[in-house]
Design an enzyme around this catalytic site. Structure first.
Site, PDB file in Angstrom:
ATOM      1  N   LYS A  54       0.860  -1.239  -0.027  1.00  0.00           N
ATOM      2  CA  LYS A  54       0.064   0.119   0.045  1.00  0.00           C
ATOM      3  C   LYS A  54       0.803   1.245   0.150  1.00  0.00           C
ATOM      4  O   LYS A  54       0.452   2.287  -0.786  1.00  0.00           O
ATOM      5  CB  LYS A  54      -1.076   0.129   1.356  1.00  0.00           C
ATOM      6  CG  LYS A  54      -2.211  -1.135   1.155  1.00  0.00           C
ATOM      7  CD  LYS A  54      -2.831  -1.187   2.367  1.00  0.00           C
ATOM      8  CE  LYS A  54      -3.766  -2.416   2.002  1.00  0.00           C
ATOM      9  NZ  LYS A  54      -4.706  -3.050   3.351  1.00  0.00           N
ATOM     10  N   GLN A 110      -4.749  -1.840   9.605  1.00  0.00           N
ATOM     11  CA  GLN A 110      -4.705  -3.022   9.171  1.00  0.00           C
ATOM     12  C   GLN A 110      -5.313  -4.109   9.839  1.00  0.00           C
ATOM     13  O   GLN A 110      -4.983  -4.327  10.981  1.00  0.00           O
ATOM     14  CB  GLN A 110      -3.283  -3.386   8.824  1.00  0.00           C
ATOM     15  CG  GLN A 110      -3.014  -4.636   7.837  1.00  0.00           C
ATOM     16  CD  GLN A 110      -3.700  -4.570   6.194  1.00  0.00           C
ATOM     17  OE1 GLN A 110      -3.348  -3.636   5.607  1.00  0.00           O
ATOM     18  NE2 GLN A 110      -4.181  -5.582   5.996  1.00  0.00           N
ATOM     19  N   ASP A 118     -11.655   2.289   4.011  1.00  0.00           N
ATOM     20  CA  ASP A 118     -11.641   0.847   3.829  1.00  0.00           C
ATOM     21  C   ASP A 118     -13.423   0.705   3.689  1.00  0.00           C
ATOM     22  O   ASP A 118     -13.906  -0.478   3.598  1.00  0.00           O
ATOM     23  CB  ASP A 118     -11.374   0.086   5.154  1.00  0.00           C
ATOM     24  CG  ASP A 118      -9.945  -0.578   4.867  1.00  0.00           C
ATOM     25  OD1 ASP A 118      -9.677  -0.720   3.617  1.00  0.00           O
ATOM     26  OD2 ASP A 118      -9.295  -0.939   5.766  1.00  0.00           O
TER      27      ASP A 118
END
Ligand code: NAD
Length: 281
Positions: free
Chosen positions: A51, A95, A118
């Site tokens: 990322k 994460q 997200d």
């Protein structure tokens, strides 16, 4: 059989994002993503690193917060609060999975929904249900982008999603529904899975079991999307028995090089969307 090439399609998405990020920069608006990782999970470290690299390649500022395994809930929430208020950060991603002592849902709930790239915050989940959304979870969003790129019609098609996670299966089903597909979501308690899958024009496998989808589960001429990432003898394999299934399909995604690269590209897209919205562009 058509191979749906996630590397190529994600390249297009990233080029588009890069251009827009650069145009924003010329107007004095930067685009920034904060990625939080807690603990030492090797797979998570690889994802976070990928990322970061994608951000760098597209001109997006990336800040990584690598916290120790022993980080407390209070410390993590304090960091999120700080990032929520930080004007140069447009997107925040924590994460998952988090170490067991941390409350994952409370952490997701603490992220400002405007910065929730997200799309896991309940407010964004609700908006996806209603079909009026800015952010979509990156993996289902990437799959929709692939289907669009390949001109695969969804309207009126029988769509079967195997897996009902909040990250992949459920939002995937919802996005296909918004495009007028007739959607069935299957899971570990589904009966007659084989028969249901055999009826699918579009079959999405998000189970997390190598070679789970066998040739007898696939209709002749189906489109098969393989979300699975499984490590078998140090090799990445999907949820679909690719070799056995490929000749039956109209189109299929490979693993690696299918859905995986799309997920990162859509994260970049969501970060850009966040920057634009926060700056009224
Ligand atoms: P998960 O473990 O949260 O969910 C798996 C789902 O599979 C569950 O809903 C479960 O009901 C279903 N399932 C399990 N056994 C089954 C069975 N025998 N029959 C029918 N359904 C069954 O996983 P997830 O987070 O949704 O991820 C699924 C897979 O996709 C994993 O391999 C993961 O690594 C991968 N993944 C890939 C990407 C990507 O970018 N390509 C992104 C996210 C997840």
């Amino acid at each position: 059989m058509k191979l749906i090439d996630g590397k190529v399609i994600s390249g297009y998405v990233k080029d588009r994002v890069k251009e827009e990020v650069s145009a924003l920069k010329e107007q004095g608006v930067t685009t920034g993503l904060a990625v939080i990782i807690v603990g030492e999970d090797p797979a998570s470290k690889v994802y976070v690193n990928n990322k970061k690299k994608a951000c760098e390649a597209l001109g997006i500022i990336s800040e990584e917060y690598a916290l120790s395994e022993n980080t407390t809930q209070e410390e993590l929430l304090a960091l999120i609060d700080e990032l929520n208020k930080k004007p140069t950060i447009n997107g925040i991603l924590c994460q998952l999975p988090l170490p067991r002592h941390l409350d994952e849902q409370a952490v997701i709930n603490a992220i400002d929904p405007q910065k929730d790239v997200d799309a896991f915050h309940p407010q964004n989940v609700g908006k996806i249900m209603q079909g009026d959304y800015d952010f979509v979870p990156c993996t289902p969003a990437g799959i929709m982008e692939m289907l669009k790129y390949e001109n695969i019609e969804i309207e009126g098609k029988t769509c079967v999603v195997i897996g009902r996670s909040n990250i992949v299966g459920k939002p995937m089903g919802m996005l296909l529904l918004h495009k007028n597909g007739t959607v069935t979501i299957c899971h570990s308690r589904t009966k007659n899975l084989k028969e249901i899958c055999r009826g699918a024009d579009i079959l999405v496998a998000a189970v997390g079991r190598p070679n789970f989808v066998t040739a007898d589960m696939v209709k002749e001429g189906a489109v098969v999307i393989d979300v699975g990432i499984n490590r078998v003898h140090n090799k990445l394999v999907g949820d679909v028995d690719f070799e056995a299934v490929k000749d039956k399909c109209e189109a299929i995604t490979p693993v690696p090089g299918g859905v995986g690269p799309m997920t990162i590209a859509m994260l970049m897209q969501n970060t850009l969307t966040a920057a634009k919205k926060q700056n009224n562009r």
